[in-house]
Design a protein around this motif. Sequence first.
Motif, PDB file in Angstrom:
ATOM      1  N   ILE A 110      -1.710  -5.596  -1.971  1.00 45.91           N
ATOM      2  CA  ILE A 110      -0.369  -5.211  -2.397  1.00 45.91           C
ATOM      3  C   ILE A 110       0.491  -6.468  -2.400  1.00 45.91           C
ATOM      4  O   ILE A 110       0.722  -7.074  -1.362  1.00 45.91           O
ATOM      5  CB  ILE A 110       0.241  -4.163  -1.460  1.00 45.91           C
ATOM      6  CG1 ILE A 110      -0.669  -2.938  -1.409  1.00 45.91           C
ATOM      7  CG2 ILE A 110       1.626  -3.771  -1.957  1.00 45.91           C
ATOM      8  CD1 ILE A 110      -0.286  -1.960  -0.370  1.00 45.91           C
ATOM      9  N   ARG A 114       4.092  -5.410  -6.736  1.00 44.24           N
ATOM     10  CA  ARG A 114       3.837  -3.981  -6.552  1.00 44.24           C
ATOM     11  C   ARG A 114       4.971  -3.340  -5.733  1.00 44.24           C
ATOM     12  O   ARG A 114       5.403  -2.228  -6.024  1.00 44.24           O
ATOM     13  CB  ARG A 114       2.480  -3.792  -5.853  1.00 44.24           C
ATOM     14  CG  ARG A 114       2.178  -2.357  -5.438  1.00 44.24           C
ATOM     15  CD  ARG A 114       2.089  -1.407  -6.628  1.00 44.24           C
ATOM     16  NE  ARG A 114       1.876  -0.035  -6.186  1.00 44.24           N
ATOM     17  CZ  ARG A 114       2.030   1.034  -6.956  1.00 44.24           C
ATOM     18  NH1 ARG A 114       2.399   0.877  -8.213  1.00 44.24           N
ATOM     19  NH2 ARG A 114       1.833   2.239  -6.492  1.00 44.24           N
ATOM     20  N   GLU A 117       7.838  -2.797  -7.962  1.00 40.37           N
ATOM     21  CA  GLU A 117       7.544  -1.714  -8.884  1.00 40.37           C
ATOM     22  C   GLU A 117       7.813  -0.355  -8.217  1.00 40.37           C
ATOM     23  O   GLU A 117       8.434   0.535  -8.799  1.00 40.37           O
ATOM     24  CB  GLU A 117       6.062  -1.847  -9.267  1.00 40.37           C
ATOM     25  CG  GLU A 117       5.596  -1.030 -10.421  1.00 40.37           C
ATOM     26  CD  GLU A 117       4.089  -1.249 -10.629  1.00 40.37           C
ATOM     27  OE1 GLU A 117       3.654  -2.424 -10.611  1.00 40.37           O
ATOM     28  OE2 GLU A 117       3.353  -0.259 -10.759  1.00 40.37           O
ATOM     29  N   ARG A 152      -1.335   2.800  -4.227  1.00 40.41           N
ATOM     30  CA  ARG A 152      -1.881   3.654  -5.281  1.00 40.41           C
ATOM     31  C   ARG A 152      -2.982   4.560  -4.742  1.00 40.41           C
ATOM     32  O   ARG A 152      -4.140   4.509  -5.183  1.00 40.41           O
ATOM     33  CB  ARG A 152      -2.470   2.805  -6.417  1.00 40.41           C
ATOM     34  CG  ARG A 152      -1.450   1.969  -7.151  1.00 40.41           C
ATOM     35  CD  ARG A 152      -2.063   1.407  -8.426  1.00 40.41           C
ATOM     36  NE  ARG A 152      -1.108   0.619  -9.157  1.00 40.41           N
ATOM     37  CZ  ARG A 152      -0.910  -0.685  -8.946  1.00 40.41           C
ATOM     38  NH1 ARG A 152      -1.599  -1.315  -8.019  1.00 40.41           N
ATOM     39  NH2 ARG A 152      -0.028  -1.342  -9.661  1.00 40.41           N
TER      40      ARG A 152
END
Lengths: 303, 260
Positions: A110, A114, A117, A152
């Motif tokens: 990560i 990220r 985001e 994720r």
Amino acid sequence: MQHEPVVRLEGVTKKVGSRTLVENVTLDIPPGQVFGFLGPNGAGKTTTIRMMVGLTSISQGDINICGYSIKEHFEKAVANVGAIVENPEMYKFLTGYQNLRHFARMMKGIDAKRIEEVVRLVGLGNRIHDKVRTYSLGMRQRLGVAQAILHRPRLLILDEPTNGLDPQGIRELRDYLRHLCRDEGTTVFVSSHLLSEMELMCDSVAIIQNGRLIDVRSLRNGNESKAEAAETGFTVDEPERALAVLEGGSREGNVITLKLARDEIPEINARLVQAGIKVYGIQTVTRSLEDQFLEMTGGDPIG
Amino acid sequence: MGNFLGLVRNENMKIYRRVRTWVMLGILAFCNAILPVLFSMVDSGGQTTLWDSVMLTASFTFYLCTIFSVIVAADSVAGEFSWGTIKLLLIRPWSRSKILLSKYIAVILFSLLCTLLLAAVAMLASSIFFAGGGESSLIGPGESGSAFTFRYLLCDYVNLFMTVAIAFMLSTVFRAGGLSIGLALFIMFAKGIFASLFNPDRYGWAKYLLFSHMDLSGYLKADEGPGGATLGFSLAVLAVYYIVFMAVSWYVFHKRDVAA
């Protein structure tokens, strides 16, 4: 592979002392769905979730996440999971960003991009650099979701995610759960005792009561296509005469209610019209999840 | 799975991003700076040497050092439980043992930082007011002041290390910061009473008690400790207790069901 369940609970039982909190729950959660977990307070929802993420030991049975047993391969199994268990508690003396950095360091791959985001996705904006102490409950909830989706995960577990959120917050949460599910293929497992919420949010629900799984059903099987009889209400100008014409049904004000299959509705309508009765409206009375739920669990006190 | 050093960095972040930590370090530095000044004011005739001043300062401030380390150790695990963040911490792809180890390492690093700060500030402040040479009443004849002071501080650190281990264990077992701070400090202050109550010279079994061996500074002057024990024996007793404390912490942390 595609249809392999993401989570498989096999005869999961949790005993504390002589009390059985969760009894022999077997459940498969298919991928790519928002899956609801419904039950009254104290039914065993949170206990089941705690077992799924390894916070609590499993007395009997096992839970597999993406093919890994949470008992035997905890680290591999839990790597596929993001979760908020109960309230989204964070380190209050750190900023939101530092909190995310903290959890990012605990997982592989990560980067700062990220994190940015995810911050954008949950809409925290510039407040991410303020101390969590200054956040409202809604913002903490957003930060909670952010830490859960950071890596994720294939499975997102949210325990009572709408607790304490205002209608606006609930709506946003619903929207980005749908987005995660649709666009990123995340399977979402949500527990709640708010039935109406679940109806809007979920593709399927499992209903639990007194630690036992009592039903699993899909909520997205277009009701109309079913040949199953449903309560149908006709709003008419002369209810007494309509009852006589139809030789059945129950009356409530100007509404005559009958149990009809889909194909029978136009027929009944034609008969009423032919008899010179004005029909102002026809409505299928869909029993809401709430009615079904209360019917199923009706009158049974929390054990 | 990721990098273990990341976990230690996380724990460090949770210690040093708190205002409390800097207040504690500030108090510690201040006390170590001010005590040599006070000594210099009461020192008549230049009897006190640099190393005397450092050791006298440390004999007061090491209590602070221990108290602060105990506070950090007690909060390390108990804090996560009272904040509710333990639930977020334990659902990462890390075994509980590694998470507990990262916490313990961060606590030890903090205690080392405190000790180094104490030594550095005490030496710096003492060197302004006192000269290095000269006979000292505290240090045995023919011994170098710096080496003796180093060993003295090392004994203090062993004492702190054991107290912190107790606090860390209590924090893990009871999940209550206040209780573990209180009990650990109680042991720190009451161990002298216990040691004289259960004197190893009077009761044979008392030489296996933790309290009899936590303060090793007696060995700096004499080869024989309480009840005729040797330094090696004392260290062995401490090691056994340490292993027990750690094993209890690990076992409890590993088995615990995390519930509300």
